[in-house]
Design a protein around this motif. Structure first.
Motif, PDB file in Angstrom:
ATOM      1  N   GLU A 257       0.845  -1.194   0.000  1.00  0.00           N
ATOM      2  CA  GLU A 257       0.000   0.000   0.000  1.00  0.00           C
ATOM      3  C   GLU A 257       0.878   1.241   0.000  1.00  0.00           C
ATOM      4  O   GLU A 257       1.784   1.372   0.828  1.00  0.00           O
ATOM      5  N   GLY A 258       0.621   2.142  -0.925  1.00  0.00           N
ATOM      6  CA  GLY A 258       1.383   3.384  -0.996  1.00  0.00           C
ATOM      7  C   GLY A 258       1.000   4.341   0.118  1.00  0.00           C
ATOM      8  O   GLY A 258       0.153   4.051   0.965  1.00  0.00           O
ATOM      9  N   MET A 259       1.637   5.504   0.100  1.00  0.00           N
ATOM     10  CA  MET A 259       1.316   6.551   1.082  1.00  0.00           C
ATOM     11  C   MET A 259       1.039   7.847   0.332  1.00  0.00           C
ATOM     12  O   MET A 259       1.587   8.084  -0.747  1.00  0.00           O
ATOM     13  N   MET A 260       0.173   8.678   0.892  1.00  0.00           N
ATOM     14  CA  MET A 260      -0.134   9.991   0.327  1.00  0.00           C
ATOM     15  C   MET A 260      -0.415   9.862  -1.167  1.00  0.00           C
ATOM     16  O   MET A 260      -0.997   8.881  -1.614  1.00  0.00           O
ATOM     17  N   GLY A 261       0.000  10.862  -1.968  1.00  0.00           N
ATOM     18  CA  GLY A 261      -0.083  10.740  -3.410  1.00  0.00           C
ATOM     19  C   GLY A 261       1.133   9.983  -3.917  1.00  0.00           C
ATOM     20  O   GLY A 261       2.184   9.960  -3.260  1.00  0.00           O
ATOM     21  N   LEU A 262       1.014   9.372  -5.081  1.00  0.00           N
ATOM     22  CA  LEU A 262       2.067   8.507  -5.611  1.00  0.00           C
ATOM     23  C   LEU A 262       3.446   9.158  -5.613  1.00  0.00           C
ATOM     24  O   LEU A 262       4.440   8.518  -5.273  1.00  0.00           O
TER      25      LEU A 262
END
Length: 212
Positions: free
Chosen positions: A82-87
């Protein structure tokens, strides 16, 4: 990697739901989280029954990030990051961002896009993300907060025109939206998980995601 153009797009909801769905399909799922976040990792662990590992390009070297990914993903059928904030949001432009971690690990990115109140305007937005850095492999899109089948058909036209895979959508749901506002209060009680899994199984091409 499950990432998004901005925070609040539904990354955690969709990542958690996909983890639960893949587990239901008999897959061993290893969760990861970009950055030093400790809340989303608890959600992942509650779903997967195994620790979710932080991948942080600010506090760790690229070599260490790769080592963590390899070590913890070794016995898994699928790894979900899972990414964080905007890419592309990092501590210095895109340094330390989810995009950098995707490059370091050479893994494909699926963008979760909040499509509420938009249709073909998604085309220039997604075109910008896809073409901004070709080294970041954006494999396709999952739309979130889709209002109707007609709305989804319009959003599919965006992907068709951009030559971008559309892996499906999650419809607008007051239950799912409300749960996201209370991140971190209670990891053990997630009554909407079954509803979330059913929606994803019905509306998302999860088998195609596995082909990535």
């Amino acid at each position: 990697m499950i990432a998004a153009p901005t925070s609040g797009s539904g990354k955690t909801t969709i990542a958690r739901g996909l983890m639960a769905l893949l587990l239901q399909k008999g897959k061993r799922v290893q969760p990861f989280k970009c950055g030093p976040d400790y809340i989303d990792t608890k959600f992942h662990e509650a779903v997967c029954g195994r620790p979710s590992i932080n991948l942080d390009a600010f506090m760790a070297t690229p070599e260490h990030v790769r080592e963590l990914f390899t070590r913890y993903g070794e016995d898994a059928d699928v790894c979900v990051v899972e990414g964080m904030m905007g890419l592309f949001d990092g501590y210095d432009r895109d340094r330390g961002s989810s995009a950098e971690i995707a490059q370091v690990l050479d893994i494909p990115v699926v963008l979760v896009v909040d499509a509420k109140s938009a249709a073909y305007s998604m085309a220039p937005l997604l075109s910008g993300f896809v073409n901004f850095k070709k080294e970041v492999r954006i494999a396709g899109v999952i739309y979130n907060k889709v209002g109707s089948e007609k709305h989804f058909n319009m959003l599919q036209q965006v992907c068709a025109d951009l030559g971008l895979a559309c892996y499906g959508y999650l419809p607008k749901s007051a239950t799912l939206e409300q749960s996201s506002r209370y991140l971190g209060l209670d990891f053990s009680q997630q009554p909407e998980t079954r509803q979330l899994v059913e929606l994803l199984e019905h509306n998302v091409k999860w088998e195609k995601l596995l082909e990535l």
